[in-house]
Design an enzyme around this catalytic site. Structure first.
Site, short mmCIF file in Angstrom:
data_model
loop_
_atom_site.label_atom_id
_atom_site.label_comp_id
_atom_site.label_asym_id
_atom_site.label_seq_id
_atom_site.Cartn_x
_atom_site.Cartn_y
_atom_site.Cartn_z
N GLU A 150 -56.45 -3.77 -80.17
CA GLU A 150 -55.04 -4.19 -80.24
C GLU A 150 -54.83 -5.55 -80.88
OE1 GLU A 150 -56.29 -2.85 -77.50
OE2 GLU A 150 -54.87 -1.38 -76.68
N CYS A 382 -33.70 -14.59 -55.29
CA CYS A 382 -33.19 -13.41 -55.97
C CYS A 382 -33.07 -12.22 -55.01
CB CYS A 382 -34.05 -13.11 -57.20
SG CYS A 382 -33.13 -12.17 -58.43
N MET A 385 -32.51 -13.38 -51.62
CA MET A 385 -31.15 -13.70 -51.21
C MET A 385 -30.40 -12.43 -50.82
SD MET A 385 -27.79 -15.24 -53.14
CE MET A 385 -26.85 -13.72 -53.28
N HIS A 508 -33.98 -17.98 -59.85
CA HIS A 508 -35.42 -18.21 -59.69
C HIS A 508 -35.75 -19.70 -59.90
CE1 HIS A 508 -36.68 -13.97 -59.51
NE2 HIS A 508 -35.63 -13.76 -60.28
N GLU A 510 -38.24 -21.25 -58.99
CA GLU A 510 -39.69 -21.47 -59.20
C GLU A 510 -40.05 -21.71 -60.65
OE1 GLU A 510 -38.24 -18.62 -58.25
OE2 GLU A 510 -39.25 -16.83 -59.02
N1 GLN Z 1 -33.45 -5.97 -57.82
C1 GLN Z 1 -32.50 -7.03 -57.69
C2 GLN Z 1 -31.50 -7.04 -58.83
O1 GLN Z 1 -31.71 -6.47 -59.85
C3 GLN Z 1 -33.20 -8.38 -57.60
C4 GLN Z 1 -33.90 -8.78 -58.85
C5 GLN Z 1 -34.89 -9.88 -58.67
O2 GLN Z 1 -35.27 -10.20 -57.55
N2 GLN Z 1 -35.36 -10.46 -59.75
O3 GLN Z 1 -30.47 -7.65 -58.71
#
Ligand code: GLN
Length: 537
Positions: A150, A382, A385, A508, A510
């Protein structure tokens, strides 16, 4: 004009090319040079956004909303280089644009081939990064291992590149493994010789060889590598295992790697030491006084790379708070009513990362409840939450069977639902809400105490959001909407009343944490965990 450094890897994968590339970036910045780092990935996916974390590890999101390889996270953590969508080049992207050009008639009359069309496309994408920014050096990391089918077009492209820009303006660094054989108590240079031989077969002669090895490389082995791989003796650099990855630039500088590079590329560069990095990051990281235990409750727990930036951000916060952050990785699918206490009782903080799909969500919701009721510091990211919202809706607001429509489309209480503009989207690649968006922070919240500002920018990667229909009802029951989009429509941060530190965010954080500049939420989460631990004792 920019100079170029191409980094290849040999013998085995996972030697740490990403960290090597990032460390070289750091070293060159310490010489006053402006750098950027590109990752070339040989897979056919256009980006890693559609891959399972078990296949690929974390998907790193850039400020401009590209879903990229996790090595770009290392680049941002080690350097101040601007990293954007242009910094990740995949075979998928390259073929995609060549095929599109063919259909548009750009190559009318020609047979479209790997050489020159694919290789030209790769070269022009690399050049574009330097054309758009004033850079002294561009470091290009080639994914995969020399010998893979590749990666051949990428290797051919970088071979040609050196011809195009002139031999003084580009160089190759090859990272290899020098294994230690216990039975004969010897380190072995043959795999390195073979791997460099493979490179030379396709016309690439590395100027520097960096050897990963468990044991110190003897003068004799160095001599052998130098002789058989055709590099100068001082250009055989050793990269021993280190406790803290942020030590790698220091280790390389001790062997004059930066000096070798600037000399070979003939770059006028002053020398500055890395003392600030050494003192503020490495020395601190190696001399931490206390310890806290953070439970990371997720779905891709067995793979360290799946939550790479999270683990790094926790470590950065640890450095700032002078604590070792021990993470206990908990597979959320395995959580039951009976075992939850045993699983979480030692945690000084609970973190729920992002994710997709139903598997393990009930375990995560149970972990949120545990954190909320037992007042354990909590950070939700994300999906984390979204789990926190569902838990609060069910257990505090009495919305029985509340859920996200991602997991239960017919839920009576869709407290998390698909974002408006997502409803018509069928295509899966690069269609989420991606990249940095502004968010306004509410006063007198844990979030505002962390950020100490009214407006922040954070990176997103999601399709679902808090359903604002439930805002009033949930606010009445003590949920705090601590951050929203500036128009007030999207909920970005929630907190809960009567809890010392419970913050969950739709984005995010992080991705923006650095070893010398921890993310404020991670910093305060770990400070909260330390406080919790002290109160417990
Ligand atoms: N699955 C959820 C959404 O699409 C959270 C996505 C995530 O945690 N990055 O909103």
């Amino acid at each position: 004009m920019s100079k170029y450094i191409f980094i290849t890897g040999g013998v085995v994968s996972s030697l740490g090319k990403g960290i090597l590339s990032a460390s070289i970036g750091k070293l060159l910045e310490s010489r006053g040079l402006k750098v950027s780092i590109i990752k070339c990935d040989p897979y056919i996916n256009v980006d890693p956004g559609t891959m399972n974390p078990y296949q690929h590890g974390e998907v790193y999101v850039t400020e401009d909303g590209a879903e990229t390889d996790l090595d770009l996270g290392h680049y941002e953590r080690f350097t101040s280089a601007k990293i954007s969508s242009e910094n990740n080049i995949t075979s998928g992207m390259v073929y995609n644009s060549v095929i599109k050009k063919e259909r548009d008639g750009v190559y009318l009359g020609d047979t479209v081939q790997v050489i020159p069309h694919i290789t030209d496309e790769i070269k022009s994408r690399i050049k574009k990064v330097s054309a758009n920014r004033k850079l002294d050096v561009i470091i290009v990391e080639i994914g995969g291992t020399v010998g893979d089918i590749e990666s051949l077009p990428f290797l051919e492209a970088i071979r040609q590149f050196k011809q195009d820009v002139g031999f003084k303006n580009a160089m190759n660094i090859h990272l290899t493994l020098v294994p230690y054989l216990k039975s004969s108590e010897e380190i072995k240079t043959k795999p390195t010789q073979h791997s460099v031989g493979k490179l030379r077969e396709i016309g690439i002669q590395p100027e520097i060889i960096v050897c990963r090895s468990e044991k110190s490389i003897t003068a004799e082995s160095r001599q052998k590598i130098s002789l058989f791989c055709n590099v100068e003796k001082e250009a055989v650099i050793q990269a021993a295992d280190v406790d803290c990855i942020y030590e790698v630039p220091l280790m390389l500088k001790e062997q004059w790697l930066d000096e070798l590079i600037v000399r070979k590329l003939d770059i006028p560069a002053f020398d500055r030491d890395l003392d600030v990095w050494r003192n503020n990051v490495v020395e601190r990281a190696k001399n931490l006084k206390n310890a806290v235990t953070i439970a990371v409750v997720g779905k891709y727990i067995s793979l360290k790379d799946a939550y790479k930036s999270i683990y790094e951000a926790l470590a950065h916060a640890g450095i700032k708070n002078n604590v070792i952050v021990n993470t206990v990785k908990i597979e959320s699918e395995g959580i039951t009513k009976n075992n939850i206490h045993d699983m979480l009782k030692d945690a000084d903080g609970i973190l729920i990362p992002g994710g997709f799909g139903t598997r393990g969500t009930e375990g995560k919701i149970a972990a949120v409840r545990y954190a909320r009721e037992k007042k354990v510091p909590f950070l939700g990211l994300c999906l984390g939450m979204q789990m926190a919202v569902i838990e609060y809706a069910r257990n505090v607001c009495g919305f029985d069977k509340a859920n996200s429509t991602e997991f239960l489309p017919k839920t009576p209480y869709p407290v998390i639902s698909l974002m408006e503009h997502q409803r018509k989207t069928k295509q899966k690649g690069a269609t989420m809400r991606l990249g940095a968006y502004p968010c306004n922070i509410k006063k007198n919240t844990n979030s505002s105490r962390a950020y100490r500002r009214k407006r922040i920018y954070e990176r997103h990667r999601h399709r679902y959001e808090f359903n604002s229909k439930y805002r009033k009802a949930m606010e009445k029951k003590g949920m705090i909407f601590a951050g929203t989009s500036p128009d007030g429509r999207l909920v970005e941060i929630i907190e809960v009343k009567k809890h010392p530190w419970f913050v969950a965010v739709q984005y995010h954080p992080e991705f923006k944490s650095k070893p010398d500049l921890p993310h404020p939420l991670f910093r305060d989460f770990i400070a909260g965990a330390l406080k919790y631990k002290r109160n417990k004792a």
